[in-house]
Design an enzyme around this catalytic site. Structure first.
Site, PDB file in Angstrom:
ATOM      1  N   PRO A 162      37.727  36.323  36.413  1.00 46.61           N
ATOM      2  CG  PRO A 162      37.494  35.669  34.192  1.00 46.61           C
ATOM      3  CD  PRO A 162      38.294  35.410  35.429  1.00 46.61           C
ATOM      4  CD  GLU A 208      38.720  28.938  29.120  1.00 45.90           C
ATOM      5  OE1 GLU A 208      37.591  29.074  29.598  1.00 45.90           O
ATOM      6  OE2 GLU A 208      39.219  29.743  28.313  1.00 45.90           O
ATOM      7  NE  ARG A 262      44.531  58.092  43.027  1.00 46.36           N
ATOM      8  CZ  ARG A 262      43.530  58.511  43.788  1.00 46.36           C
ATOM      9  NH1 ARG A 262      42.825  57.644  44.492  1.00 46.36           N
ATOM     10  NH2 ARG A 262      43.213  59.786  43.861  1.00 46.36           N
ATOM     11  CG  ASP A 282      40.175  61.428  44.341  1.00 48.19           C
ATOM     12  OD1 ASP A 282      40.540  62.499  43.851  1.00 48.19           O
ATOM     13  OD2 ASP A 282      40.946  60.562  44.774  1.00 48.19           O
TER      14      ASP A 282
HETATM   15  C1  9D3 Z   1      34.544  31.152  28.826  1.00 45.69           C
HETATM   16  C2  9D3 Z   1      34.621  31.480  30.237  1.00 45.69           C
HETATM   17  N1  9D3 Z   1      35.529  32.611  30.521  1.00 45.69           N
HETATM   18  C3  9D3 Z   1      35.280  33.028  31.924  1.00 45.69           C
HETATM   19  C4  9D3 Z   1      34.357  34.193  31.979  1.00 45.69           C
HETATM   20  C5  9D3 Z   1      36.922  32.187  30.353  1.00 45.69           C
HETATM   21  C6  9D3 Z   1      37.951  33.153  30.769  1.00 45.69           C
HETATM   22  C7  9D3 Z   1      38.048  34.398  30.200  1.00 45.69           C
HETATM   23  C8  9D3 Z   1      39.063  35.285  30.568  1.00 45.69           C
HETATM   24  C9  9D3 Z   1      38.880  32.770  31.732  1.00 45.69           C
HETATM   25  C10 9D3 Z   1      39.894  33.656  32.089  1.00 45.69           C
HETATM   26  C11 9D3 Z   1      39.993  34.890  31.494  1.00 45.69           C
HETATM   27  C12 9D3 Z   1      41.099  35.796  31.876  1.00 45.69           C
HETATM   28  N2  9D3 Z   1      40.634  36.926  32.693  1.00 45.69           N
HETATM   29  C13 9D3 Z   1      41.124  37.157  33.900  1.00 45.69           C
HETATM   30  O1  9D3 Z   1      41.962  36.411  34.358  1.00 45.69           O
HETATM   31  C14 9D3 Z   1      40.625  38.263  34.682  1.00 45.69           C
HETATM   32  C15 9D3 Z   1      39.584  39.196  34.424  1.00 45.69           C
HETATM   33  C16 9D3 Z   1      38.686  39.362  33.318  1.00 45.69           C
HETATM   34  O2  9D3 Z   1      38.709  38.656  32.304  1.00 45.69           O
HETATM   35  N3  9D3 Z   1      37.780  40.378  33.404  1.00 45.69           N
HETATM   36  C17 9D3 Z   1      37.701  41.228  34.456  1.00 45.69           C
HETATM   37  N4  9D3 Z   1      38.504  41.097  35.494  1.00 45.69           N
HETATM   38  C18 9D3 Z   1      39.435  40.092  35.466  1.00 45.69           C
HETATM   39  S1  9D3 Z   1      40.509  39.793  36.685  1.00 45.69           S
HETATM   40  C19 9D3 Z   1      41.202  38.518  35.910  1.00 45.69           C
END
Ligand code: 9D3
Length: 257
Positions: A90, A117, A155, A170
């Protein structure tokens, strides 16, 4: 092109790689996909790949050693060039079609799926070349994000799509959304197919589709519109149908992504 995907849930990735265009690209040897089970690189008997955070707090953190060993096992596995290591998290920069195009120029990607996390910062510092997120919403982990990357990059590779479905027609290469589409029957639940599409007049059809694309983009994704991308004849058409002023106005007040 080689995609190595490092994950603690290898089964999650089996079926997406085994259907449709991805399956065909694999069978034709255009892509190779290796699913790397992170647990195979854990050192203790319980195969721990995560641990509690120093400093305390909620949740678990992915340990650096298994991640580093998994990446090293694939780095130079194809002999030649250095693979690009991408962490899905994230905290990454937001993935888009431009990044997909850049990745399609690589020979070897190692996609590391975050879970819990997050990952130990020292793995990030020592092994990760780029960190990508799909956008501002919360997933349970990076696996689906990795699949999105494999799908969208594959793709774009030469010969993967049939020539009828060329990548540059596209949405995102023209900055316009696709026009509405219709097939048989001519009338469905009291809604008829627009007359222009039944005319058989190619120019009339193209004009209808162009105007419908611009209208749809104005309504749904004004941030995509670029007035510079229209040719002089397209601008004439927009003027004639009262759309040029709208495009210009919206262009001035819409923040670009
Ligand atoms: C409370 C803090 N959170 C971070 C924003 C904790 C958290 C949430 C979700 C930690 C890891 C995750 C798992 N998500 C991913 O690994 C992830 C992800 C996503 O949650 N949203 C958009 N793209 C991606 S790419 C990997």
């Amino acid at each position: 092109m080689i995609f190595d995907i490092v994950t603690i849930f290898p089964d999650l990735l089996d079926s997406p790689l085994n259907e449709g265009i991805l399956r065909r690209a694999r069978l034709k040897g255009q892509i190779t996909t290796n699913i790397i089970n992170l647990r195979d690189f854990a050192d203790d008997p319980q195969t721990m790949t995560d641990d509690r955070p120093f400093g305390g707090g909620e949740g678990m953190v992915m340990k650096p050693e298994p991640l580093a060993r998994a990446v090293k096992s694939q780095q130079n596995a194809d002999g030649s060039t250095q693979a690009k290591v991408i962490l899905l998290s994230p905290q990454g920069r937001s993935y888009n079609q431009k990044i997909a195009g850049e990745l399609a120029g690589e020979q070897h990607l190692i996609l590391v799926c975050g879970r819990y996390e997050g990952v130990d910062e020292r793995f990030r510092a020592g092994y990760v070349h780029d960190e990508l997120s799909l956008g501002d919403y919360i997933l349970t982990g990076g696996e689906l994000a990795a699949m999105v990357i494999v799908d969208s990059v594959t793709r774009l590779l030469p010969g993967v799509l049939g020539c009828s479905d060329s990548a540059d027609k596209d949405t995102f290469s023209r900055n316009l959304l696709k026009h509405p589409q219709y097939t048989r029957p001519r009338v469905f639940e009291d809604q008829a197919v627009p007359e222009e599409l039944l005319s058989g007049n190619h120019e009339q059809i193209e004009t209808y589709r162009f105007l419908a694309s611009v209208q749809r983009t104005l309504d749904r994704r004004p941030d995509l519109l670029k007035i510079e991308s229209f040719s002089p004849s397209e601008i004439k058409l927009l003027r004639k149908h009262g759309l040029y002023e709208k495009v210009q106005m919206i262009q001035d007040v819409t923040p670009k992504r």
